[in-house]
Design an enzyme around this catalytic site. Structure first.
Site, mmCIF file in Angstrom:
data_model
loop_
_atom_site.group_PDB
_atom_site.id
_atom_site.type_symbol
_atom_site.label_atom_id
_atom_site.label_comp_id
_atom_site.label_asym_id
_atom_site.label_seq_id
_atom_site.Cartn_x
_atom_site.Cartn_y
_atom_site.Cartn_z
ATOM 1 N NE ARG A 1 -29.958 14.126 -10.773
ATOM 2 C CZ ARG A 1 -30.830 14.557 -9.877
ATOM 3 N NH1 ARG A 1 -30.795 14.121 -8.644
ATOM 4 N NH2 ARG A 1 -31.752 15.436 -10.208
ATOM 5 C CG ASN B 1 -27.472 16.586 -10.292
ATOM 6 O OD1 ASN B 1 -27.003 15.922 -11.207
ATOM 7 N ND2 ASN B 1 -28.643 17.179 -10.382
#
Length: 91
Positions: free
Chosen positions: A18, A36
């Site tokens: 990320r 996520n």
């Protein structure tokens, strides 16, 4: 502006995916978000000029150093309402 909703599968959690994606999106001038998922995948919305979106898709297939990308699902989507690119809470 073109937008894609991505679901990235493989070893993509716990490897900085990320944060890496946030950096890449900012570098390419993209809008959207990344988060996520509970199933171990990463989901992202990327929007911007077609060339930048394609560059991000190519980069996502490589990912950061410790990641392993097994599969990326990609569907057309609506651009985000908010400017910039950010990390969302897990979903």
């Amino acid at each position: 502006m073109r937008a894609r909703l991505l679901r990235i599968e493989g070893r993509v959690q716990g490897v900085g995916y990320r944060d890496w994606m946030l950096h890449e999106a900012e570098r390419l001038g993209l809008q959207g978000w990344v988060r996520n998922r509970a199933d171990g995948s990463v989901q992202a919305l990327v929007a911007g000029e077609e060339g930048a979106v394609q560059a991000m898709l190519t980069a996502c297939r490589r990912g950061p150093l410790m990641a392993r990308i097994d599969r990326i699902e990609e569907v057309l989507a609506e651009p985000p309402d908010e400017p910039g690119f950010r990390k969302l809470p897990n979903g």
